[in-house]
Design an enzyme around this catalytic site. Structure first.
Site, PDB file in Angstrom:
ATOM      1  N   GLY A 129     -31.974  -8.065  44.190  1.00  0.00           N
ATOM      2  CA  GLY A 129     -33.403  -7.965  44.525  1.00  0.00           C
ATOM      3  C   GLY A 129     -34.144  -7.088  43.530  1.00  0.00           C
ATOM      4  O   GLY A 129     -34.224  -7.402  42.343  1.00  0.00           O
ATOM      5  N   LYS A 200     -24.005 -14.371  43.606  1.00  0.00           N
ATOM      6  CA  LYS A 200     -24.442 -13.178  42.867  1.00  0.00           C
ATOM      7  C   LYS A 200     -23.296 -12.596  42.033  1.00  0.00           C
ATOM      8  O   LYS A 200     -23.498 -12.220  40.876  1.00  0.00           O
ATOM      9  CB  LYS A 200     -25.007 -12.150  43.841  1.00  0.00           C
ATOM     10  CG  LYS A 200     -26.345 -12.604  44.445  1.00  0.00           C
ATOM     11  CD  LYS A 200     -26.748 -11.728  45.603  1.00  0.00           C
ATOM     12  CE  LYS A 200     -28.092 -12.130  46.194  1.00  0.00           C
ATOM     13  NZ  LYS A 200     -28.358 -11.461  47.471  1.00  0.00           N
TER      14      LYS A 200
HETATM   15  N1  HSE Z   1     -30.323 -13.337  51.927  1.00  0.00           N
HETATM   16  C1  HSE Z   1     -30.261 -12.412  50.845  1.00  0.00           C
HETATM   17  C2  HSE Z   1     -29.710 -11.067  51.357  1.00  0.00           C
HETATM   18  C3  HSE Z   1     -31.625 -12.231  50.254  1.00  0.00           C
HETATM   19  O1  HSE Z   1     -29.617 -10.890  52.573  1.00  0.00           O
HETATM   20  O2  HSE Z   1     -29.325 -10.230  50.555  1.00  0.00           O
HETATM   21  C4  HSE Z   1     -31.648 -11.619  48.885  1.00  0.00           C
HETATM   22  O3  HSE Z   1     -30.966 -12.397  47.926  1.00  0.00           O
END
Ligand code: HSE
Length: 400
Positions: A129, A200
């Site tokens: 993020g 990720k």
């Molecule tokens: N669904 C993801 C999380 C959102 O909970 O981290 C951010 O990539």
């Protein structure tokens, strides 16, 4: 003046527009020029919204406009995001995105295309993020040889596990709360089954090794099976349970996985709670480096996207090199990976006690018909051979 188009006016897209307005002065100073949103693309209408007058429903208007230098893809999903981004790069426009599915599936190809066209494809917001992690790996920490990245990469599961730890509730109750607060989707699978974290860590691994790692090739275990009992034992052992994305390279053997782990206070990720993310990098010169912050959310994620817009505004016709080839990362066999294991088992089953080399044996008064052990470190191959058909086993969690 640089003109941008924002594809998608959902949470992140509206965040990007908001950041460009509220932090206009900072953005202009850092970009060295004004940044103006000329179009917002969305299928929906937003009557009364400030973007109403710049809203378009067809991509052609954007792609055909020579004034547009930067396209911000924040629609999510792989299609038509991939087709839109590819066309934009082919036509000499810079692209930045927060879309980890797009980056995990097509990263090396889009990076190569951007290079061929002397523009940029940037994706800081796709992992962690608002936490800067892609740029530090690619542009700051360029001397170290990194041998491990371990991260809490999914805010939703971290929230659920923290709630279970703090309040002693079940997975189901914590998930419901996460859904109520808007962290988890109605279909929570991508988060709770580990796929989001897998994409990720696949992106981070790809950048760490400069090669491509298909997230579907990883061992992926989510947190659906973690129970209140597991958490109670973890607490008794002085540990927490965290969903970790891990990649490491030991003497050329690369191992990457997503799985819940019990970790203790000696682990730097132990204090990363709630929806926060934490990422630890281990390099041969720098040692351990920790990145911590808001791994999701409208404004933190939008801030990372706008940092890419600023970078691109300063390099409109110059490719910022990213070393990420489509050559596949060769993963070591899972059986060769080593771990300690927490095993909960029926009280009348002595096999586990007898077959494993044990570091700790635990019984808890609340669970009179079972016991648990923590094994010494062993290979996965040994573990699976010894655990057999798992008939009396109630739960298994890796221990760090
Ligand atoms: N669904 C993801 C999380 C959102 O909970 O981290 C951010 O990539």
């Amino acid at each position: 003046m640089v003109k941008v188009a924002v594809l998608g006016y959902g949470t992140i897209g509206s965040g990007v527009v908001e950041v460009l307005v509220t932090n206009k002065e900072t953005v202009t100073r850092n970009a060295g020029t004004d940044v103006e949103v000329k179009y917002v693309l969305d299928l929906r209408d937003f009557p009364g919204d400030p973007v109403e007058s710049i809203l378009v429903h067809d991509y052609q208007t954007i792609i055909d406009d020579p004034e547009i230098d930067i396209i911000v893809e924040v629609m999510g999903g792989t299609h038509p995001a991939y087709e839109y981004v590819k066309e934009a790069l082919e036509r000499g426009k810079n692209v930045c995105t927060s879309n980890k599915a797009l980056v995990a599936d097509y990263g090396p190809e889009l990076v190569k295309l951007a290079k061929e066209k002397s523009v940029n494809f940037l994706f800081e917001a796709s992992v962690g993020g608002g936490i800067p992690i892609i740029r530090p790996i690619l542009r700051s920490l360029t001397v170290d040889t990194f041998y491990e990245i371990t991260g809490i990469l999914n805010g939703t599961t971290n929230y659920i596990l923290t709630k279970m730890y703090d309040e002693g509730g079940s997975f189901e109750d914590a998930l419901k709360e996460a859904q109520k607060l808007g962290y988890a989707e109605a279909d929570p699978s991508a988060d709770v089954d580990g796929f989001d974290a897998a994409r990720k860590i696949a992106i981070l691994s790809g950048l760490m090794y400069g090669k491509n790692l298909n997230f579907e090739d990883l061992s992926i275990e989510g947190i659906r099976h973690i129970t209140k009992a597991d958490m109670d034992y973890a607490k008794f052992l002085g540990k927490k349970i965290k969903l970790l994305g891990i990649t490491y390279n030991i003497a050329g053997e690369i191992y990457t996985e997503v799985a819940p782990h019990m970790i203790g206070p000696d682990n730097k990720l132990y204090l990363v709670d709630d929806v926060k993310n934490g990422i630890e990098l281990k390099g041969n010169l720098l040692g351990d480096t920790m990145f911590y912050g808001a791994g999701a959310g409208k404004l933190p994620t939008a801030s990372a996207v706008v940092s890419d817009i600023i970078d691109e505004a300063k390099h409109l016709h110059t490719n910022i090199p990213i070393i990420w080839s489509d050559e596949p990362v060769k993963l070591a066999e899972r059986g060769r990976h080593r771990s300690k294991f927490f095993i909960r088992v029926d009280r009348d089953c002595d096999d586990i006690k007898n077959q494993f080399e044990i570091e700790q044996l635990v019984t808890l008064p609340d669970y009179p018909d079972e016991y648990a052990v923590v094994t010494t470190e062993m290979t996965f191959a040994d573990f699976y051979e010894k655990i057999g058909d798992k008939e009396h086993v109630r739960s298994i969690v890796q221990v760090k």
